[in-house]
Scaffold this motif. Structure first.
Motif, PDB file in Angstrom:
ATOM      1  N   ALA A   1      14.986  36.478   2.273  1.00 16.23           N
ATOM      2  CA  ALA A   1      14.342  35.696   3.392  1.00 16.23           C
ATOM      3  C   ALA A   1      14.815  34.269   3.754  1.00 16.23           C
ATOM      4  O   ALA A   1      14.238  33.577   4.461  1.00 16.23           O
ATOM      5  CB  ALA A   1      12.671  35.587   2.963  1.00 16.23           C
ATOM      6  N   GLU A   2      15.959  33.869   2.816  1.00 19.21           N
ATOM      7  CA  GLU A   2      16.634  32.657   3.271  1.00 19.21           C
ATOM      8  C   GLU A   2      17.137  32.388   4.855  1.00 19.21           C
ATOM      9  O   GLU A   2      17.524  33.501   5.231  1.00 19.21           O
ATOM     10  CB  GLU A   2      17.800  32.443   2.263  1.00 19.21           C
ATOM     11  N   ARG A   3      16.837  31.423   5.287  1.00 19.08           N
ATOM     12  CA  ARG A   3      17.252  31.136   6.671  1.00 19.08           C
ATOM     13  C   ARG A   3      18.110  29.826   6.909  1.00 19.08           C
ATOM     14  O   ARG A   3      18.017  29.067   5.978  1.00 19.08           O
ATOM     15  CB  ARG A   3      15.899  30.897   7.317  1.00 19.08           C
ATOM     16  N   PHE A   4      19.007  30.028   7.792  1.00 22.27           N
ATOM     17  CA  PHE A   4      19.917  28.905   7.848  1.00 22.27           C
ATOM     18  C   PHE A   4      19.021  27.541   8.194  1.00 22.27           C
ATOM     19  O   PHE A   4      18.110  27.731   9.071  1.00 22.27           O
ATOM     20  CB  PHE A   4      20.731  29.256   9.298  1.00 22.27           C
ATOM     21  N   ASP A   5      19.724  26.680   7.618  1.00 22.89           N
ATOM     22  CA  ASP A   5      19.152  25.216   7.817  1.00 22.89           C
ATOM     23  C   ASP A   5      17.330  25.151   7.710  1.00 22.89           C
ATOM     24  O   ASP A   5      16.677  24.510   8.487  1.00 22.89           O
ATOM     25  CB  ASP A   5      19.417  24.667   9.278  1.00 22.89           C
ATOM     26  N   ASP A   6      17.157  25.724   6.792  1.00 19.80           N
ATOM     27  CA  ASP A   6      15.800  26.048   6.398  1.00 19.80           C
ATOM     28  C   ASP A   6      14.979  24.802   5.932  1.00 19.80           C
ATOM     29  O   ASP A   6      15.456  24.328   4.955  1.00 19.80           O
ATOM     30  CB  ASP A   6      15.351  27.240   5.574  1.00 19.80           C
ATOM     31  N   ASP A   7      13.874  24.169   6.316  1.00 17.19           N
ATOM     32  CA  ASP A   7      13.295  22.976   5.684  1.00 17.19           C
ATOM     33  C   ASP A   7      12.120  23.365   5.181  1.00 17.19           C
ATOM     34  O   ASP A   7      11.075  22.555   5.221  1.00 17.19           O
ATOM     35  CB  ASP A   7      13.001  21.874   6.807  1.00 17.19           C
ATOM     36  N   ARG A   8      11.794  24.622   4.667  1.00 12.52           N
ATOM     37  CA  ARG A   8      10.461  24.981   4.211  1.00 12.52           C
ATOM     38  C   ARG A   8      10.215  24.307   2.958  1.00 12.52           C
ATOM     39  O   ARG A   8      11.039  24.087   2.204  1.00 12.52           O
ATOM     40  CB  ARG A   8      10.239  26.395   4.050  1.00 12.52           C
ATOM     41  N   PRO A   9       9.041  24.064   2.307  1.00 13.89           N
ATOM     42  CA  PRO A   9       8.676  23.303   1.232  1.00 13.89           C
ATOM     43  C   PRO A   9       8.791  24.634  -0.049  1.00 13.89           C
ATOM     44  O   PRO A   9       8.931  25.659   0.453  1.00 13.89           O
ATOM     45  CB  PRO A   9       7.197  22.729   1.205  1.00 13.89           C
ATOM     46  N   LEU A  10       8.567  24.159  -1.220  1.00 16.24           N
ATOM     47  CA  LEU A  10       8.755  25.045  -2.227  1.00 16.24           C
ATOM     48  C   LEU A  10       7.759  26.189  -2.120  1.00 16.24           C
ATOM     49  O   LEU A  10       6.567  25.603  -1.587  1.00 16.24           O
ATOM     50  CB  LEU A  10       8.702  24.327  -3.387  1.00 16.24           C
ATOM     51  N   ASP A  11       8.014  27.416  -2.424  1.00 12.54           N
ATOM     52  CA  ASP A  11       7.055  28.292  -2.743  1.00 12.54           C
ATOM     53  C   ASP A  11       6.262  28.375  -4.145  1.00 12.54           C
ATOM     54  O   ASP A  11       6.925  27.486  -4.920  1.00 12.54           O
ATOM     55  CB  ASP A  11       7.650  29.680  -2.374  1.00 12.54           C
ATOM     56  N   PRO A  12       5.259  28.898  -4.205  1.00 13.16           N
ATOM     57  CA  PRO A  12       4.736  28.901  -5.354  1.00 13.16           C
ATOM     58  C   PRO A  12       5.422  29.247  -6.547  1.00 13.16           C
ATOM     59  O   PRO A  12       5.528  28.426  -7.791  1.00 13.16           O
ATOM     60  CB  PRO A  12       3.299  29.990  -5.434  1.00 13.16           C
ATOM     61  N   ALA A  13       6.307  30.289  -6.628  1.00 13.34           N
ATOM     62  CA  ALA A  13       7.543  30.732  -7.756  1.00 13.34           C
ATOM     63  C   ALA A  13       8.264  29.458  -7.605  1.00 13.34           C
ATOM     64  O   ALA A  13       8.686  29.210  -9.092  1.00 13.34           O
ATOM     65  CB  ALA A  13       8.218  31.702  -7.133  1.00 13.34           C
ATOM     66  N   GLY A  14       8.713  28.749  -6.670  1.00 13.86           N
ATOM     67  CA  GLY A  14       9.583  27.666  -7.018  1.00 13.86           C
ATOM     68  C   GLY A  14       8.806  26.466  -7.626  1.00 13.86           C
ATOM     69  O   GLY A  14       9.700  25.895  -8.497  1.00 13.86           O
ATOM     70  N   TRP A  15       7.542  26.202  -7.580  1.00 13.93           N
ATOM     71  CA  TRP A  15       6.792  25.088  -8.107  1.00 13.93           C
ATOM     72  C   TRP A  15       6.976  25.321  -9.566  1.00 13.93           C
ATOM     73  O   TRP A  15       6.922  24.633 -10.580  1.00 13.93           O
ATOM     74  CB  TRP A  15       5.506  24.995  -7.700  1.00 13.93           C
ATOM     75  N   ARG A  16       6.621  26.806  -9.799  1.00  6.57           N
ATOM     76  CA  ARG A  16       6.387  26.945 -11.362  1.00  6.57           C
ATOM     77  C   ARG A  16       7.805  27.180 -12.117  1.00  6.57           C
ATOM     78  O   ARG A  16       7.772  26.662 -13.210  1.00  6.57           O
ATOM     79  CB  ARG A  16       5.845  28.638 -11.463  1.00  6.57           C
ATOM     80  N   GLU A  17       8.747  27.380 -11.356  1.00  5.33           N
ATOM     81  CA  GLU A  17      10.161  27.565 -12.006  1.00  5.33           C
ATOM     82  C   GLU A  17      10.574  25.727 -12.579  1.00  5.33           C
ATOM     83  O   GLU A  17      10.988  25.573 -13.448  1.00  5.33           O
ATOM     84  CB  GLU A  17      11.344  27.957 -11.043  1.00  5.33           C
ATOM     85  N   VAL A  18      10.139  24.825 -11.505  1.00  2.00           N
ATOM     86  CA  VAL A  18      10.370  23.591 -11.660  1.00  2.00           C
ATOM     87  C   VAL A  18       9.749  22.959 -12.794  1.00  2.00           C
ATOM     88  O   VAL A  18      10.497  22.397 -13.858  1.00  2.00           O
ATOM     89  CB  VAL A  18      10.165  22.708 -10.384  1.00  2.00           C
ATOM     90  N   GLU A  19       8.529  23.626 -12.835  1.00  2.00           N
ATOM     91  CA  GLU A  19       7.506  22.918 -13.947  1.00  2.00           C
ATOM     92  C   GLU A  19       8.260  23.694 -15.419  1.00  2.00           C
ATOM     93  O   GLU A  19       8.105  23.113 -16.324  1.00  2.00           O
ATOM     94  CB  GLU A  19       6.229  23.524 -14.027  1.00  2.00           C
TER      95      GLU A  19
END
Length: 193
Positions: A18-36
């Motif tokens: 689902a990656e989009r060019f020049d995408d500026d969406r915030p982290l999704d829940p999976a991204g948050w969990r991975e950072v933590e």
């Protein structure tokens, strides 16, 4: 003076498909969990005197979750994809297959009306080569994957088409040591300065 710059790839804001060019969406829940989850292993990097990030929401959030409080740098923004912004590669291929082929084959082309790959690599390279003097030699930057690919391509003095051969996974790190025009790549076993 040799600088030690550790680049940290921002966490994900969507699945790879689902990656989009020049995408500026915030982290999704999976991204948050991975950072933590990985934060304890990246914590030593906070010792860097200078901490930067790409201006994208996902890079800023990744840096903030890690406690780095990075300074946003417009030079570290992802490639300007012009009319392709917000679209997936598959969507663009469907509508403009020749333009995608030209873009992938020629680093100097910008059929989308934005920034060419060569111009993008040069912009990131100028930022990399123009680090301020008079500070601790350790720096970090949380950046989008494309920015890290561009930095590695520039630092290794590789031709622009080599950009496509650099894979950058979310929250991976790469360290560049040196200075303007004389960088070397350091592959660390652990994230450390």
């Amino acid at each position: 003076m040799n600088f030690r710059l550790t680049l940290i790839a921002s966490a994900r804001s969507s699945s790879r498909l689902a990656e989009r060019f020049d995408d500026d969406r915030p982290l999704d829940p999976a991204g948050w969990r991975e950072v933590e989850r990985v934060a304890p292993s990246l914590l030593p990097l906070a010792a860097a005197e200078l901490r930067y990030c790409s201006p994208s929401a996902r890079s800023r959030e990744t840096g903030d979750i890690l406690g780095f409080m990075p300074l946003s740098q417009t030079s570290l923004r992802d490639c300007d994809m012009g009319t392709w912004r917000g679209r997936t590669l598959e969507e663009v291929k469907e509508r403009e297959p020749e333009a995608v082929d030209a873009w992938l084959a020629d680093p100097g082309s910008a059929p989308h009306g934005g920034e060419s790959l060569s111009a993008f690599i040069n912009r990131v390279g100028r930022w990399l080569d123009n680090r301020p003097a008079g500070f601790d030699d350790r720096m970090l930057a949380v950046a989008d994957a494309g920015v890290i690919r561009a930095a590695v391509t520039h630092a290794m003095k590789a031709p622009p088409h080599c950009y496509w051969n650099v894979d950058v996974l979310p929250l991976s790190t790469v360290t560049l040591i040196g200075g303007a025009g004389r960088w070397r790549l350091c592959v660390d076993r652990e994230a450390q300065l």
